[in-house]
Design a protein around this motif. Structure first.
Motif, short mmCIF file in Angstrom:
data_model
loop_
_atom_site.label_atom_id
_atom_site.label_comp_id
_atom_site.label_asym_id
_atom_site.label_seq_id
_atom_site.Cartn_x
_atom_site.Cartn_y
_atom_site.Cartn_z
N ALA A 46 -0.79 -5.47 -10.34
CA ALA A 46 -2.08 -6.09 -10.61
C ALA A 46 -3.23 -5.11 -10.39
O ALA A 46 -4.26 -5.17 -11.07
CB ALA A 46 -2.26 -7.34 -9.75
N LYS A 47 -3.08 -4.20 -9.42
CA LYS A 47 -4.12 -3.20 -9.16
C LYS A 47 -4.31 -2.28 -10.37
O LYS A 47 -5.37 -1.68 -10.53
CB LYS A 47 -3.75 -2.36 -7.93
CG LYS A 47 -3.99 -3.05 -6.61
CD LYS A 47 -3.58 -2.18 -5.45
CE LYS A 47 -4.50 -0.97 -5.28
NZ LYS A 47 -4.19 -0.21 -4.04
N LEU A 48 -3.30 -2.19 -11.19
CA LEU A 48 -3.36 -1.34 -12.37
C LEU A 48 -3.91 -2.08 -13.59
O LEU A 48 -4.09 -1.48 -14.65
CB LEU A 48 -1.96 -0.78 -12.67
CG LEU A 48 -1.36 0.08 -11.56
CD1 LEU A 48 0.11 0.34 -11.81
CD2 LEU A 48 -2.12 1.39 -11.42
N PHE A 107 2.43 1.65 -3.53
CA PHE A 107 1.53 1.76 -4.67
C PHE A 107 1.50 3.14 -5.33
O PHE A 107 1.53 3.23 -6.57
CB PHE A 107 0.12 1.33 -4.29
CG PHE A 107 -0.85 1.42 -5.45
CD1 PHE A 107 -0.73 0.55 -6.53
CD2 PHE A 107 -1.83 2.41 -5.48
CE1 PHE A 107 -1.60 0.65 -7.61
CE2 PHE A 107 -2.69 2.51 -6.56
CZ PHE A 107 -2.57 1.63 -7.63
N ALA A 153 1.40 -7.18 -6.50
CA ALA A 153 0.10 -6.67 -6.05
C ALA A 153 -0.13 -5.24 -6.57
O ALA A 153 -1.23 -4.90 -7.02
CB ALA A 153 0.03 -6.69 -4.53
N CYS A 154 0.92 -4.43 -6.53
CA CYS A 154 0.81 -3.05 -7.03
C CYS A 154 0.50 -3.04 -8.52
O CYS A 154 -0.39 -2.30 -8.98
CB CYS A 154 2.11 -2.29 -6.77
SG CYS A 154 2.44 -1.89 -5.04
N GLU A 167 0.82 -1.21 0.00
CA GLU A 167 0.00 0.00 0.00
C GLU A 167 0.86 1.26 0.00
O GLU A 167 0.53 2.24 -0.67
CB GLU A 167 -0.93 -0.01 1.22
CG GLU A 167 -1.90 1.16 1.25
CD GLU A 167 -2.86 1.09 2.43
OE1 GLU A 167 -3.64 2.04 2.60
OE2 GLU A 167 -2.82 0.09 3.16
N SER A 199 -4.50 -6.48 -15.21
CA SER A 199 -3.78 -7.73 -15.47
C SER A 199 -2.77 -7.57 -16.60
O SER A 199 -1.69 -8.18 -16.58
CB SER A 199 -4.76 -8.86 -15.80
OG SER A 199 -5.54 -8.52 -16.95
N GLN A 206 2.08 3.55 -9.19
CA GLN A 206 1.00 4.13 -9.99
C GLN A 206 1.50 5.34 -10.79
O GLN A 206 1.15 5.52 -11.96
CB GLN A 206 -0.15 4.55 -9.09
CG GLN A 206 -1.38 5.08 -9.83
CD GLN A 206 -2.51 5.41 -8.88
OE1 GLN A 206 -2.29 5.94 -7.78
NE2 GLN A 206 -3.73 5.07 -9.27
N ARG A 219 0.46 -5.99 -15.25
CA ARG A 219 1.25 -6.98 -14.51
C ARG A 219 1.95 -7.95 -15.46
O ARG A 219 3.15 -8.20 -15.33
CB ARG A 219 0.34 -7.76 -13.56
CG ARG A 219 1.04 -8.93 -12.88
CD ARG A 219 0.03 -9.94 -12.35
NE ARG A 219 0.68 -11.17 -11.97
CZ ARG A 219 1.00 -12.15 -12.80
NH1 ARG A 219 0.74 -12.02 -14.11
NH2 ARG A 219 1.59 -13.25 -12.38
#
Length: 282
Positions: free
Chosen positions: A258-260, A216, A255-256, A213, A262, A220, A265
């Motif tokens: 993937a939040k953006l 990120f 994880a960072c 977190e 697939s 981002q 990533r």
């Protein structure tokens, strides 16, 4: 193929690493070799890696090419060569003729350790970069915010060349970031011949107080600037051990990303590294 595009090997008992002398780096001041990395790659689903220089030494580059020749998982080497040497072309040709020489994909220098923030813009350095690019090799920018203006000017001076920004220019995560870093990274990303490694971020945070977190917003930002086709995953192992295990670093960055999305990533873990370094046989 899942690629870790930034890892190191070293042995302080056999060579000097000036940057490693700080007391807080004692936990990584020991030998790290392919046998140490292999089980970590397997456990984390990584198929291959790119081995990156640690000191300003042709001898190290030669040793890394030998390792690459003997280690199938090492699919590329970003080595070191003296950009200011007028015989650089001969040196690069000799390195590429060695066993493992076909895996030489780029060159790097610790620019952020140079006293001159405009070191990259020196005439002799620019001449060396031209020699490098004539051989279709990439150049890794190891810079912080201070050196980013010179990196931007260099990327613009060689629009047909390929550059890779290491560790996202080491954002000052431990102090919450900076507007200078954000703006200068965005300006570098405007050069479409530059890729960005999402690597080395945890060690720019407080080593004992970070998580995905916290990282990120920085991931981002570079994703917004560079886009999904120019982000590259790197573990920065074993430096990353100062802040977390290989698995912890990989999981947090995954994880960072993937939040953006697939696609972000997936590209960061393979195809983008292939493009940036023109990896053969992958």
């Amino acid at each position: 193929m899942m690629i870790d595009a930034h890892q190191h090997f070293w042995d302080p008992a056999r060579a000097d690493y000036p940057w490693m002398n700080a007391p807080e780096l004692a936990p990584i001041r020991r030998a790290f070799a392919p046998a140490d990395l292999a089980p970590l790659l397997k456990a984390n689903g990584i198929d291959a890696s790119i081995l990156v220089q640690c000191r300003s030494s042709l001898e190290e580059t030669e040793e890394f090419l030998q390792i690459a020749h003997a280690t199938a998982s090492v699919i590329g080497v970003v080595g070191w060569a003296d950009l200011t040497d007028r015989a650089l072309g001969d040196t690069l040709d000799r390195l590429r003729a060695l066993p493992g020489g076909a895996k030489l994909v780029g060159i790097r220098h610790q620019v952020h350790d140079e006293a001159d923030p405009d070191w990259l813009l020196r005439e002799d350095v620019q001449r060396g970069l031209a020699v490098l690019f004539a051989r279709d090799l990439a150049y890794d920018f190891l810079v912080r915010s201070r050196e980013l203006p010179a990196a931007i000017a260099t990327a613009k001076a060689f629009p047909q060349a390929r550059f890779v920004l290491d560790h996202a220019a080491k954002p000052p995560i431990a102090v919450g970031g900076s507007t200078e870093w954000s703006k200068r990274v965005a300006a570098l990303a405007a050069c479409d011949n530059v890729w960005c490694k999402v690597s080395g971020l945890a060690t720019e945070a407080t080593w004992t107080d970070w998580d995905a977190e916290l990282l990120f917003p920085f991931v981002q930002h570079v994703a917004t600037c560079f886009g999904e086709d120019r982000l590259i995953f790197g573990s920065d192992w074993p430096v990353c051990r100062l802040a977390g295990s290989y698995g912890e670093i990989k999981s947090a960055l995954e994880a960072c990303l993937a939040k953006l999305g697939s696609s972000v990533r997936e590209k960061a873990f393979g195809v983008n590294a292939k493009a940036a370094y023109r990896l053969a046989g992958t």
